[in-house]
Every structure is written in C-alpha cells, then in structure tokens.
Design a protein around this motif. Structure first.
Motif, PDB file in Angstrom:
ATOM      1  N   LEU A 121      49.610  39.186  51.666  1.00 30.73           N
ATOM      2  CA  LEU A 121      49.094  40.283  50.852  1.00 30.73           C
ATOM      3  C   LEU A 121      48.307  39.713  49.680  1.00 30.73           C
ATOM      4  CD1 LEU A 121      52.103  42.777  50.531  1.00 30.73           C
ATOM      5  CD2 LEU A 121      50.279  42.758  52.217  1.00 30.73           C
ATOM      6  N   THR A 122      47.343  40.505  49.174  1.00 27.99           N
ATOM      7  CA  THR A 122      46.651  40.087  47.955  1.00 27.99           C
ATOM      8  C   THR A 122      47.545  40.394  46.764  1.00 27.99           C
ATOM      9  OG1 THR A 122      45.660  42.236  47.579  1.00 27.99           O
ATOM     10  CG2 THR A 122      44.458  40.725  49.018  1.00 27.99           C
ATOM     11  N   ALA A 123      47.232  39.772  45.631  1.00 26.90           N
ATOM     12  CA  ALA A 123      48.015  40.002  44.423  1.00 26.90           C
ATOM     13  C   ALA A 123      48.072  41.501  44.121  1.00 26.90           C
ATOM     14  CB  ALA A 123      47.404  39.242  43.257  1.00 26.90           C
ATOM     15  N   GLN A 124      46.906  42.140  44.244  1.00 28.92           N
ATOM     16  CA  GLN A 124      46.832  43.587  43.985  1.00 28.92           C
ATOM     17  C   GLN A 124      47.782  44.349  44.912  1.00 28.92           C
ATOM     18  OE1 GLN A 124      44.665  45.186  41.780  1.00 28.92           O
ATOM     19  NE2 GLN A 124      45.407  47.222  42.339  1.00 28.92           N
ATOM     20  N   GLU A 125      47.770  43.970  46.214  1.00 25.95           N
ATOM     21  CA  GLU A 125      48.608  44.687  47.185  1.00 25.95           C
ATOM     22  C   GLU A 125      50.093  44.502  46.882  1.00 25.95           C
ATOM     23  OE1 GLU A 125      46.047  44.735  51.339  1.00 25.95           O
ATOM     24  OE2 GLU A 125      46.847  42.821  50.635  1.00 25.95           O
ATOM     25  N   VAL A 126      50.463  43.271  46.503  1.00 24.51           N
ATOM     26  CA  VAL A 126      51.869  43.000  46.201  1.00 24.51           C
ATOM     27  C   VAL A 126      52.325  43.890  45.056  1.00 24.51           C
ATOM     28  CG1 VAL A 126      53.465  41.315  45.219  1.00 24.51           C
ATOM     29  CG2 VAL A 126      51.897  40.622  47.021  1.00 24.51           C
ATOM     30  N   VAL A 127      51.563  43.871  43.968  1.00 28.44           N
ATOM     31  CA  VAL A 127      51.991  44.584  42.773  1.00 28.44           C
ATOM     32  C   VAL A 127      51.954  46.096  43.018  1.00 28.44           C
ATOM     33  CG1 VAL A 127      51.584  44.908  40.317  1.00 28.44           C
ATOM     34  CG2 VAL A 127      51.178  42.682  41.357  1.00 28.44           C
TER      35      VAL A 127
ATOM     36  N   ALA B  95      53.806  56.810  39.431  1.00 30.85           N
ATOM     37  CA  ALA B  95      52.909  57.907  39.794  1.00 30.85           C
ATOM     38  C   ALA B  95      51.555  57.393  40.305  1.00 30.85           C
ATOM     39  CB  ALA B  95      52.713  58.839  38.604  1.00 30.85           C
ATOM     40  N   ASP B  96      50.966  56.440  39.574  1.00 31.87           N
ATOM     41  CA  ASP B  96      49.670  55.913  39.991  1.00 31.87           C
ATOM     42  C   ASP B  96      49.789  54.402  40.197  1.00 31.87           C
ATOM     43  OD1 ASP B  96      47.100  55.165  40.444  1.00 31.87           O
ATOM     44  OD2 ASP B  96      46.247  56.126  38.661  1.00 31.87           O
ATOM     45  N   PRO B  97      50.229  53.988  41.403  1.00 34.39           N
ATOM     46  CA  PRO B  97      50.523  52.567  41.622  1.00 34.39           C
ATOM     47  C   PRO B  97      49.316  51.659  41.395  1.00 34.39           C
ATOM     48  CG  PRO B  97      51.183  53.895  43.520  1.00 34.39           C
ATOM     49  CD  PRO B  97      50.463  54.799  42.594  1.00 34.39           C
ATOM     50  N   ALA B  98      48.128  52.122  41.807  1.00 31.17           N
ATOM     51  CA  ALA B  98      46.947  51.263  41.699  1.00 31.17           C
ATOM     52  C   ALA B  98      46.649  50.947  40.233  1.00 31.17           C
ATOM     53  CB  ALA B  98      45.746  51.931  42.359  1.00 31.17           C
TER      54      ALA B  98
ATOM     55  N   GLY C 199      47.195  38.074  33.263  1.00 25.14           N
ATOM     56  CA  GLY C 199      45.945  37.325  33.352  1.00 25.14           C
ATOM     57  C   GLY C 199      45.521  36.990  34.756  1.00 25.14           C
ATOM     58  N   LEU C 200      45.806  37.883  35.697  1.00 24.27           N
ATOM     59  CA  LEU C 200      45.390  37.621  37.071  1.00 24.27           C
ATOM     60  C   LEU C 200      44.364  38.637  37.559  1.00 24.27           C
ATOM     61  CD1 LEU C 200      48.663  36.701  39.006  1.00 24.27           C
ATOM     62  CD2 LEU C 200      46.799  35.181  38.403  1.00 24.27           C
ATOM     63  N   ASP C 201      43.821  39.451  36.642  1.00 29.64           N
ATOM     64  CA  ASP C 201      42.940  40.530  37.084  1.00 29.64           C
ATOM     65  C   ASP C 201      41.720  40.018  37.839  1.00 29.64           C
ATOM     66  OD1 ASP C 201      42.794  39.500  34.569  1.00 29.64           O
ATOM     67  OD2 ASP C 201      41.688  41.166  33.690  1.00 29.64           O
ATOM     68  N   ASP C 202      41.272  38.799  37.513  1.00 32.41           N
ATOM     69  CA  ASP C 202      40.066  38.303  38.186  1.00 32.41           C
ATOM     70  C   ASP C 202      40.329  37.801  39.601  1.00 32.41           C
ATOM     71  OD1 ASP C 202      41.603  36.499  36.801  1.00 32.41           O
ATOM     72  OD2 ASP C 202      40.027  34.991  36.720  1.00 32.41           O
ATOM     73  N   VAL C 203      41.597  37.545  39.954  1.00 30.12           N
ATOM     74  CA  VAL C 203      41.880  37.076  41.320  1.00 30.12           C
ATOM     75  C   VAL C 203      42.743  38.083  42.074  1.00 30.12           C
ATOM     76  CG1 VAL C 203      41.648  34.621  40.880  1.00 30.12           C
ATOM     77  CG2 VAL C 203      43.831  35.735  40.433  1.00 30.12           C
ATOM     78  N   ALA C 204      42.763  39.321  41.602  1.00 23.05           N
ATOM     79  CA  ALA C 204      43.648  40.333  42.178  1.00 23.05           C
ATOM     80  C   ALA C 204      43.395  40.547  43.668  1.00 23.05           C
ATOM     81  CB  ALA C 204      43.478  41.654  41.431  1.00 23.05           C
ATOM     82  N   GLY C 205      42.155  40.300  44.104  1.00 20.97           N
ATOM     83  CA  GLY C 205      41.824  40.568  45.498  1.00 20.97           C
ATOM     84  C   GLY C 205      42.096  39.405  46.428  1.00 20.97           C
ATOM     85  N   ARG C 206      42.649  38.325  45.875  1.00 23.86           N
ATOM     86  CA  ARG C 206      42.893  37.158  46.734  1.00 23.86           C
ATOM     87  C   ARG C 206      44.313  37.148  47.263  1.00 23.86           C
ATOM     88  NH1 ARG C 206      40.983  32.215  43.345  1.00 23.86           N
ATOM     89  NH2 ARG C 206      42.571  31.219  44.600  1.00 23.86           N
TER      90      ARG C 206
END
Lengths: 313, 288, 239
Positions: free
Chosen positions: A92-98, A108-111, A122-129
């Motif tokens: 999963l990507t970091a974004q997907e995990v969180v 309410a708004d997971p995204a 401080g991981l917003d720039d690699v959230a899609g990896r």
C-alpha cells in the motif's frame, strides 16, 4: 471524556512459561507524555502490548479509559498505536495505509485526516509511494501517521524514534510534546535514556518486569537521594587540604583527584553542601565550581537497576 | 572525561586449536538432525516425530509381543505373519508423514532466518552444506525405515527355536532390510530437501511436499483407469514409489507387472536425480 | 458484518502473492487431468464416471481443501507473522466482523482459483454432455466445503503457530486416509459433507454421509462456529 484514567494497571502480571515479563505492576497514567523506560527485556514491549490489548494479562487487569480493551474494541476509537517493528502493508502507499487506518477508526473524512497526519510527520511529498520502498525512518513515520490520523486521546508508541535521524527525532519529539500539551495521554517506550528525558516529563521505570519507579523525573531523583552521589569540585590550588578536611569530617566517603578537579563520593548530599563552604573557608581554598556528576536519568536508572537486581528473573 | 582507555575489540585471530572442516560439517549435521527431531525446541515440536517413530515400530513390537506372550507352537506361525517385504507397505504412510514433517525443518529455517550466509562464512562450503543436509535428512529417516524391520529381525532371531538356524536361513534378509530402508530414506530425503529448498517458510514446504506426493498419486490413479494405455500413469503415484522400490528388492514379492518393478525403480531414480539437480541449482555459487 | 476496507486489503494481499500462483497451478491440476482424458480417453470410457471420480476423489477432498486451507491461513497468519494485524486489531471494529471479513476474503480468493478450474474440467471431461446441474452441484459442494475450510483455517491460524502443518495433516491424513476406511471418522470430515452435496448429481462408490440439506447446514455451521471461535481467540491469544 470520562473520569477514568487513560491507562490503569491493577496488579498486572504477564508470564510466558517460566519467563515473567511483567510482575505485579500497578499504575495509572493521565494526560501528558509519559516515558516507559527500561533495558531490552525489561518488559516495556509487553507492557505496551498489554496497554494496546494485543495480549492479555496472566493476572490482574488492564483498563483503558475504564474498560478492558480486548473486551471493548469500541474504546480503540480513542487510541492510536505505534507497534514496535511491524512495518505496515508494503504493497500500500503511505496515503492508503493512513487512510485505511483512519477509515477503520470511523473517521468522517479519512482522506483529509490522512493528508493531515502525513503532513504532521513530514511525509506529504511521498504519500503516493508504496511503503515497501520506504526507508526504515519513513516507515516509522507512516506508523506514527496512522496512529495520529483519528486524533486519538491516547497514544501508545513502542520505540517510535528507532531508525530516525537526529533531525527527524527532533521533529517527532516536538509532535509528541505538542500532543502532550493538548492534554492527550502519550506513552513512549524507549531504552535510550536521554531521549526519554527529552520526550517525557514523567516516567515509568521497569527493571526485570517490575515497576521500580514512577512519576516526575526530578521527583524520582529526590526520592532516591539516599543513594551515593558524586560531586565534582574545581578548586584553586591543588585542593588537597579541602579534600582532607572533608574526609576527616566524615562528609565524604571517597575522593578522586583528576587534573585540577576532585570527585567526591558522598552518601549525604545535604550535609556535603552545608559542610563544603565552611571547610573551604577554614582550609582557605578557592572553590571555582561545584557540580553533581551523573545526576541525569541515566545514573538514576543505573542505580535503580542495581538496586532491583535479583528481583524477577 | 577523566581518563580514557580504548579497548581493542577489533577482529582477533582465533589462536586456539582448530578441528577442521569435517568437524564443522559434522557439527552441522548433528545439530540439524537433532533439531529436526525437536531437540532444543518446545514439546510440541518433539511430539509429532517421536509419536510417528513409535508408530513405525508398532507392527514389529506387536508381532514380537504376541510371540513373547503365546506358546512357541503359534509363535512359529507368527514368524511368517509379517514378512520383511511387507513392512514398508504397512508403515509407508507413517514414514511419509514423518518425512514430510521432519525434512523441511532442515532447510527452511536457515533460509528464512538468514543463517545460510553465516554458514557459508565458515569452513562449510555450499557443497558441504548440501551434502551435510542430505546426510542430516537421511539419519532420522533411517530411524523409521531401517530400524523397525531390523528390530523385527532381531526379535525373530531371539524367538526362533534355533536362533542360529534362523540367521543362516535368513542371511539374505539383512542386506535387503538395509537396502530397502536406505532406498526409501534416500527418496524422501532428496525429494523433501529439493522442495524445501524452494521456500523459506516451513509450513509451505510441508504443504508443498505433501501435495507433491499425494496429488499426482490421485491424478495418476484416476487417469490410469480411464485413458488408453493408462497403466503406466500409475507410476505417478509418487507417494508409493519408495514402497514399490523397497518391495522390488525382495524377490518373494511377485512382480505384479503393469507397471513393472523396474519401472518403479526407474521413477525412483529419476525423481532422486531431478531433486539433486534442484538442490544444486538452488545452492549454486552466486546467491545464498 | 463485513468490514469492506479490510476485505479489499486482504484480497489484494492474497492475490498479490507468489504463493497464490503456485496454488493456481495446484488448482489447475484437474484441468490438466481432464485435458489428458479428453485427448486420450479409453475407447468406451464413461465420461460421466470419469468426471465423477475427478470431482469426488481429487477436486473436493484434495485440491479444494488444500487451496482453501492455505489461503485461509494466509489471510490471518501472514498478518500475524508480519505484525500488520496490530493495525487491524487496534481499531473499534468488532472482532467477529474482522474474522468474518478475513474468512470472506479468503473464501473469495479460493473460489477465484477453484471455480474456473471446475468449470473447465467439466467442459473438457464431459465433452458437450454438460448440463448445468453437473456443474452446479459440484460447485455448491466445493463452495460450502471451502467456506468451512476457510473458517477452520482462520481459527487455526490464531490458535496455533503451525496452522498449515496441522491443517494439511488433517486434510490428507484424517480425511484422506483414516476417514475413507472408517465410516464413523468421516462424520468428522469436512470433505465428506462437501462430497455429500456433490453426490446429488455425481454419485460415488460409497454412500454419502448425509443428505444434501444436512450437509449444507453442517458446513455452514462449521464456518459460523469457527468464525465465532476465531473472534474469541482474537480477543484472547497473544497476537
């Protein structure tokens, strides 16, 4: 929020076969950052696992906000956990995990929650990896982000600074401070003592599964002031006269000379601090500097550990 | 700080006596074997191998027990109740399960825990490692393939009216018992190690090994009855190959033909050869 | 009841594994067998009888059982081994929901591998004599038996550290050997109930242990009970 303390241990023991990991531990922890301190194998991880409901106590009861977590999963809505090791799903990507963890915590708004949490660590720039390609430090921060996403009242962190570089450590410590200041309960385990000292104003000290001390770091220091202490004194001249007088007066137990400074070992610091100025005057010694040696958590811990030796295993 | 001392903790040469490569290899074989049988592990790891070993001895012990209990008149008949040639067939399933449980333990943990690289950093070379593991797989297997019929033989000698006469009459059975046992052990050891070398997870090695033995056996069984000239597909009974091979060593057992004993032995040989190639391939030079 | 994000996560994890490809090969064994039969069937061979053997002796008791067990164990056991289960357990989701979801995901992955194999085998073996019931009854047997196996696997993977070994030994030794000799032992065999359903259309040599209705009830009950036991274990065992 209910009145029950965030975490309460009542006579908790946990043993694995012949090995006692946690022995009859009782404590209650409220808001603020609390350090869980102990050597490897002292029972830190087991204690945190008990808090998080990943294992059951062999005896006693563990309560989170007044309920046993394993019987009342609903309480996890208010809890965030950073387990030791255990990197999240590598595919999963970091974004997907969180986002997944936020969704499972009924945010309410997971995204949006995931975005916020990833920014905090401080991981917003690699959230899609994908997490599988992350360095150890990045994975550690993903774990922290998933624990923060649902804005929990209680955070349980097992060695959260492992694998982070000094700059990242500073950032995470700042995050933890902020959470503590906001009135959340944060428990951080670590065996790196100076880290705990920087993270947590209060500590729980575990030695061989026993809780040997708890409370404010400074208060613990006070409580055990009867332990022998070392004081370093820099004096003009060679200071031998002063040293001789201190020894004669029975104020100190031992003296060590070293490059213009002296180290005194004393069983009674109070008496030492009263006697020193007077004796300095009578021996006509110029005292330039007086400082305690090893008065940090490390030496306190070393002392507690020494004293508790023989307990447990 | 007051004064400093730097302790020399750098790499030191070991100056003590050295036992050499063979000792290293033997140590590995010994501990691999013992560990596979459950030594230094929890009781749960010991129960299955020990229970299976005991079950493998049951037929021999039952026959000998009956001979001990009853009069010699019946006893003489009992001597022929359980011919050595049948022993493999009777406990074949037990040997199979024993092999399936024990063999993967020899290779999988090394791969999974990264011990493999440590081994290759010692005097043990890749070839040594593979040969050592084959030996380590053979030893426990011989415990269930050779020893039970050997005990039966020893018992039969003891209970015989003329022990010396029995030995003279049955001298040829001694090499046969040994050969049959070794043939079965070789098969289970090589095939098991080859399959175990493909994965680091013991559970999947066990599952894969069992599936490899059982599934073709069923497939071959069904197909052989339903297709033209299907008789030879019975040879796909990989679970039965070692039993047929063992029985082929006893001339008493009539060659049932279709497929012939020779065919079974060829399958036995072929699978061992393929397994050996898999092992060589998995432990070839460039990667651990 | 089903926690859909966890369902999708588990399905993704299961279908991404190299292990699943190997299980796919295992699932394809009946297809291969049917293909060989289609090409080289004995003159006068009875297609239906052959297909019956294929389903009753190979597909249900061995292929379906092993595939369902391994996937069922992977669904929970892998998360336990990797420690990712902590992220699922430390959530307010009900324990029963989590286990039911894991079983459902494992079951889905199992059927993804097995159903095509069953259909293709039927088409190849029966050579055009296919009627829907000769696929539907076996499919029902496979589906319900694998549901029960997935439940057992989920429960085992929480209760023991060696679920695959225990599960596979149960399937191949108890069900595959002992239960085929001793009739009473087959009452404790999931495969026997699966075969009882299949037997509605494809009779086998031995009489089925029970009729189709009790078989459905028993298999569903096994799945439900193991799911409940798994949820209980999730709140009790060391994770």
């Amino acid at each position: 929020m209910s009145d029950a303390p965030a975490i309460e241990f009542a006579g908790v023991s946990r043993w694995y076969g012949d090995t006692v990991a946690v022995a009859d531990v009782s404590f209650a922890v409220g808001p603020g950052v609390t350090g869980l301190l102990g050597h490897n194998g002292a029972g830190k991880s087991t204690t945190l696992k008990l808090c998080a409901g990943f294992t059951s106590p062999s005896a006693g009861a563990v309560r989170i906000f007044g309920v046993e977590p394993r019987r009342n999963p609903a309480v996890y809505e208010r809890v965030g956990v950073v387990p030791d090791q255990s990197p999240p799903w590598p595919f999963l990507t970091a974004q997907e995990v969180v986002e997944l963890c936020a969704r499972l915590h009924r945010v309410a708004d997971p995204a949006a929650a995931a975005d916020r949490a990833l920014e905090t660590v401080g991981l917003d720039d690699v959230a899609g990896r994908k997490v599988g390609g992350f360095s150890h430090g990045m994975r550690q921060r993903v774990k922290l982000a998933q624990a923060l996403a649902h804005d929990p009242d209680l955070l349980l962190l097992d060695e959260p600074l492992n694998g982070l570089d000094p700059a990242q450590r500073r950032e995470i410590i700042a995050v933890l401070h902020r959470l503590g200041d906001e009135g959340r309960t944060v428990i951080v385990s670590s065996h790196v003592l100076h880290e705990v000292e920087r993270m947590a104003p209060q500590v729980l000290v575990l030695v061989s599964g026993h809780l040997v001390a708890e409370g404010q770091t400074s208060a613990i220091r006070q409580l055990i002031s009867e332990r022998p202490r070392t004081v370093r004194v820099a004096a003009g001249g060679d200071g031998r006269a002063l040293a001789g007088a201190l020894v004669d007066g029975g104020v100190v137990d031992a003296v060590r000379f070293d490059d213009g400074t002296m180290e005194f070992e004393t069983g009674d610091v109070e008496r030492f601090s009263r006697a020193l100025p007077a004796l300095a005057r009578t021996t006509d010694t110029l005292v330039r500097r007086v400082e305690p040696v090893g008065d940090d958590l490390e030496s306190v811990y070393a002392y507690l550990h020494e004293r508790a030796r023989g307990a447990g295993r | 700080m007051i004064e400093g001392k730097v302790h020399d903790v750098r790499f030191h040469r070991y100056d003590g006596p050295r036992n050499g490569r063979l000792a290293a290899l033997w140590s590995m074989i010994r501990w691999s074997t013992l560990r596979a049988l459950g030594a230094k592990r929890g009781w749960k790891a010991k129960v299955i191998p020990i229970a299976l070993t005991l079950v493998a001895f049951f037929p021999a012990l039952i026959v000998l027990g009956l001979r001990a209990l009853f009069a010699s008149s019946i006893s003489d008949n009992l001597a022929t109740v359980l011919p050595y040639s049948d022993y493999a067939g009777i406990v074949g399933l037990v040997i199979l399960v024993f092999a399936v449980v024990v063999t993967p333990e020899l290779l999988c943990p090394d791969r999974r825990d990264g011990t493999l690289a440590l081994y290759f950093a010692t005097a043990i070379s890749r070839t040594d490692y593979v040969l050592g593991k084959v030996l380590a797989a053979l030893l426990p297997l011989l415990l269930v393939t050779v020893l039970p019929p050997a005990i039966l033989y020893a018992g039969n000698v003891l209970f015989a009216t003329h022990p010396l006469g029995y030995v003279q009459e049955h001298t040829h059975d001694i090499p046969r018992i040994a050969a049959a046992g070794i043939a079965m052990a070789l098969y289970f050891a090589f095939v098991g190690l080859a399959i175990s070398s493909l994965t680091g997870r013991r559970a999947f090695a066990v599952g894969g090994y069992l599936a490899f033995l059982i599934v073709p056996t069923i497939v071959g069984g069904i197909l052989s009855n339903n297709i033209e000239h299907g008789e030879n597909l019975r040879l796909m009974a990989f679970a039965a190959v070692p039993i047929h091979t063992a029985e082929a060593l006893y001339p008493v057992a009539p060659d049932s033909g279709d497929p012939s004993n020779t065919a079974w032995v060829l399958v036995w040989l072929g699978l061992i050869a393929v397994s050996a190639l898999v092992l060589v391939w998995r432990f070839r030079g460039d990667e651990a | 009841m089903i926690v859909w994000p966890v369902y999708r996560l588990t399905l993704r994890a299961l279908l991404l594994q190299r292990r699943t490809i190997l299980l796919g090969l295992l699932a394809a064994a009946p297809v291969l067998m049917a293909l060989v039969y289609a090409v080289a069937a004995k003159a006068g061979a009875h297609h239906f009888r052959f297909y019956s053997h294929l389903v009753q002796e190979l597909f249900v008791p061995t292929i379906a059982a092993v595939v369902a067990l391994v996937i069922g164990v992977s669904a929970i056991g892998d998360e336990r081994e990797d420690g990712t289960i902590y992220y699922l357990v430390a959530t307010p989701q009900s324990r029963l929901g989590l286990i039911a979801t894991k079983i459902a995901a494992a079951w889905t992955a199992t059927l993804v591998l097995l159903v095509p194999s069953l259909v293709i085998s039927a088409l190849l073996a029966l050579e055009g004599e296919v009627d829907p019931s000769s696929i539907l009854w076996p499919a029902a047997g496979v589906a319900l038996a694998t549901l029960a196996y997935c439940g057992v696997a989920a429960w085992l993977s929480l209760r023991t550290r060696r679920p695959i070994v225990i599960g596979v030994l149960y399937v191949l030794l108890w069900e595959g050997s002992i239960a085929t000799f001793a009739a009473s032992a087959s009452k404790l065999s999931i495969a026997a109930y699966g075969r009882a359903l299949v037997a509605e259309r494809l009779p086998e040599a031995a009489a089925p242990v029970v009729g189709p209705a009790p078989a459905v009830v028993i298999l569903a009950a096994v799945a439900a009970i193991t799911c409940w036991l798994g949820a209980r274990a999730l709140a009790r065992v060391e994770l």
